[in-house]
Scaffold this active site. Sequence first.
Site, PDB file in Angstrom:
ATOM      1  N   HIS A  15      28.432  -4.440  42.790  1.00 35.81           N
ATOM      2  CA  HIS A  15      29.685  -5.206  42.877  1.00 35.81           C
ATOM      3  C   HIS A  15      30.850  -4.289  42.535  1.00 35.81           C
ATOM      4  O   HIS A  15      30.867  -3.686  41.459  1.00 35.81           O
ATOM      5  CB  HIS A  15      29.661  -6.383  41.896  1.00 35.81           C
ATOM      6  CG  HIS A  15      28.543  -7.344  42.160  1.00 35.81           C
ATOM      7  ND1 HIS A  15      28.682  -8.438  42.980  1.00 35.81           N
ATOM      8  CD2 HIS A  15      27.259  -7.353  41.742  1.00 35.81           C
ATOM      9  CE1 HIS A  15      27.525  -9.090  43.049  1.00 35.81           C
ATOM     10  NE2 HIS A  15      26.643  -8.448  42.302  1.00 35.81           N
ATOM     11  N   LYS A  99      23.844 -11.306  52.864  1.00 37.45           N
ATOM     12  CA  LYS A  99      23.464 -11.721  51.516  1.00 37.45           C
ATOM     13  C   LYS A  99      23.378 -13.233  51.421  1.00 37.45           C
ATOM     14  O   LYS A  99      24.332 -13.946  51.748  1.00 37.45           O
ATOM     15  CB  LYS A  99      24.510 -11.193  50.515  1.00 37.45           C
ATOM     16  CG  LYS A  99      24.265 -11.578  49.062  1.00 37.45           C
ATOM     17  CD  LYS A  99      23.073 -10.848  48.458  1.00 37.45           C
ATOM     18  CE  LYS A  99      22.727 -11.381  47.076  1.00 37.45           C
ATOM     19  NZ  LYS A  99      23.503 -10.767  46.006  1.00 37.45           N
ATOM     20  N   HIS A 136      19.587 -13.597  46.777  1.00 34.07           N
ATOM     21  CA  HIS A 136      19.683 -13.933  45.347  1.00 34.07           C
ATOM     22  C   HIS A 136      18.694 -15.074  45.133  1.00 34.07           C
ATOM     23  O   HIS A 136      18.971 -16.214  45.485  1.00 34.07           O
ATOM     24  CB  HIS A 136      21.111 -14.358  44.974  1.00 34.07           C
ATOM     25  CG  HIS A 136      21.267 -14.634  43.502  1.00 34.07           C
ATOM     26  ND1 HIS A 136      22.031 -13.864  42.663  1.00 34.07           N
ATOM     27  CD2 HIS A 136      20.713 -15.579  42.712  1.00 34.07           C
ATOM     28  CE1 HIS A 136      21.943 -14.324  41.433  1.00 34.07           C
ATOM     29  NE2 HIS A 136      21.154 -15.380  41.430  1.00 34.07           N
ATOM     30  N   HIS A 174      17.473  -7.943  42.657  1.00 36.87           N
ATOM     31  CA  HIS A 174      17.290  -8.016  41.200  1.00 36.87           C
ATOM     32  C   HIS A 174      16.122  -8.912  40.803  1.00 36.87           C
ATOM     33  O   HIS A 174      16.305  -9.913  40.121  1.00 36.87           O
ATOM     34  CB  HIS A 174      18.589  -8.435  40.485  1.00 36.87           C
ATOM     35  CG  HIS A 174      19.395  -9.513  41.154  1.00 36.87           C
ATOM     36  ND1 HIS A 174      18.864 -10.731  41.508  1.00 36.87           N
ATOM     37  CD2 HIS A 174      20.696  -9.543  41.530  1.00 36.87           C
ATOM     38  CE1 HIS A 174      19.806 -11.458  42.064  1.00 36.87           C
ATOM     39  NE2 HIS A 174      20.926 -10.769  42.101  1.00 36.87           N
ATOM     40  N   LEU A 219      23.068 -12.663  35.646  1.00 40.26           N
ATOM     41  CA  LEU A 219      22.212 -13.556  36.436  1.00 40.26           C
ATOM     42  C   LEU A 219      21.494 -12.741  37.509  1.00 40.26           C
ATOM     43  O   LEU A 219      22.147 -11.925  38.163  1.00 40.26           O
ATOM     44  CB  LEU A 219      23.044 -14.672  37.077  1.00 40.26           C
ATOM     45  CG  LEU A 219      23.536 -15.719  36.078  1.00 40.26           C
ATOM     46  CD1 LEU A 219      24.536 -16.657  36.727  1.00 40.26           C
ATOM     47  CD2 LEU A 219      22.366 -16.508  35.496  1.00 40.26           C
ATOM     48  N   ASP A 247      23.012  -3.815  40.460  1.00 37.31           N
ATOM     49  CA  ASP A 247      23.712  -5.083  40.230  1.00 37.31           C
ATOM     50  C   ASP A 247      24.814  -4.893  39.185  1.00 37.31           C
ATOM     51  O   ASP A 247      25.121  -5.813  38.434  1.00 37.31           O
ATOM     52  CB  ASP A 247      22.751  -6.207  39.823  1.00 37.31           C
ATOM     53  CG  ASP A 247      23.397  -7.586  39.926  1.00 37.31           C
ATOM     54  OD1 ASP A 247      24.424  -7.715  40.615  1.00 37.31           O
ATOM     55  OD2 ASP A 247      22.886  -8.525  39.293  1.00 37.31           O
ATOM     56  N   ALA A 263      28.906 -13.976  33.946  1.00 33.87           N
ATOM     57  CA  ALA A 263      27.628 -13.272  34.085  1.00 33.87           C
ATOM     58  C   ALA A 263      27.853 -11.928  34.758  1.00 33.87           C
ATOM     59  O   ALA A 263      28.525 -11.848  35.786  1.00 33.87           O
ATOM     60  CB  ALA A 263      26.676 -14.112  34.926  1.00 33.87           C
TER      61      ALA A 263
HETATM   62  C1  NCD Z   1      27.235 -10.934  39.663  1.00 32.86           C
HETATM   63  C2  NCD Z   1      28.767 -10.891  39.704  1.00 32.86           C
HETATM   64  O1  NCD Z   1      29.398 -10.924  38.649  1.00 32.86           O
HETATM   65  O2  NCD Z   1      29.325 -10.779  40.802  1.00 32.86           O
HETATM   66  N1  NCD Z   1      26.800 -11.305  38.346  1.00 32.86           N
HETATM   67  C3  NCD Z   1      25.604 -11.047  37.784  1.00 32.86           C
HETATM   68  O3  NCD Z   1      25.353 -11.503  36.671  1.00 32.86           O
HETATM   69  N2  NCD Z   1      24.702 -10.317  38.397  1.00 32.86           N
HETATM   70  C4  NCD Z   1      26.720 -11.851  40.710  1.00 32.86           C
HETATM   71  C5  NCD Z   1      25.256 -11.709  40.970  1.00 32.86           C
HETATM   72  O4  NCD Z   1      24.811 -10.724  41.560  1.00 32.86           O
HETATM   73  O5  NCD Z   1      24.486 -12.611  40.582  1.00 32.86           O
HETATM   74 ZN    ZN Z   2      24.681  -8.964  42.180  1.00 33.67          ZN
END
Ligand code: NCD
Ligand code: ZN
Length: 348
Positions: A15, A99, A136, A174, A219, A247, A263
Amino acid sequence: MNRITLTRPDDWHLHLRDGDILRSIVGFTAARFGRAVIMPNLKPPVTTTSLAVEYRKRVVAALPAGCSFEPLMTLYLTDNTPAAEVDRAVASGVVCGIKYYPAGATTNADCGVTTLERTFAVLERMEELGLVLQVHGEVTDDGVDVFDRERVFIERHLSRIVARYPALRVVLEHVTTREGVQFVDSQPGTVAATITPQHLLLNRNALFVGGIRPHHYCLPVLKREGDRLALLEAATSGSQKYFLGTDSAPHARGDKESACGCAGVFSAPAAIELYAEAFDQAGALDRLQAFASHHGADFYRLARNSGSISLVRDPWRPAASYPFGDRDIVPFFAAEAIGWRLDNPGNP
Ligand code: NCD
Ligand code: ZN
């Protein structure tokens, strides 16, 4: 072994956000990885090829001078994505996948899929054209315990997807559970998974050590020690089904240290070093290159990178925080020792 050299690795799940924040953080990833799959959960989400092409240009423009980093784009699947979008994505040459977020499963997933059946026309076209589905894998039902959401998603949805579209390449993003690993292992080579550094290094106790730890909240949430060991075994097994996907999911400090904290774990400033730490703990540093630099490229049918990076056994500590637009952000392993350091002077 005090120094390891790897084919330049790739991050198959990242991200980066947008705007000032993107500019604050993209250099961490570009210093370590040759390519990364840039997640599409912006506000509004990257639902079309033309939005992905524009977003890609902003990522490239934000790179530090002299970087050869290549962003790989993915589209955000919704109930209303037309099958023709798959054709446009493939024709663009810059979109490597689509995705699947179950609606409401995570940060900015409100526009995700509400009903699996509504995605069938898109999945069929993806199977035909060879575009990768990135999942996901968590249900969102209130009645399903948060620690069981991955297992139930696999039972209810993922097993149906892979049975109905046997030639579709699917990445369980993940993966966090022993059951997830067992499912991936039981499937043909079309089904693979990414594994994050936090799920290799921590179990769910880390959420509550001496108090609640918002910077360990992501998450899918951290799982039991048995799950962590199953992930470590999968990552270090040499199986081509498992590859690196951090992630890394940045949120400003104030949005994490909050009564309703976001998260996401921000691992980008030490990503490959953290994997080295996990593989070293498992006595499997010799398997790191395949996991980090080979399996993902092979699965995506892209050439492996030609350059290399080196890591040296020389403990260092990520900063307690980094600038994040006009705010600040706390990285994973903030001010904590990591045994391996990137031997790449001049990079962040
Ligand atoms: C991710 C986000 O913040 O974009 N957060 C995370 O906890 N991994 C979204 C995701 O991939 O679930
Ligand atoms: Zn992610």
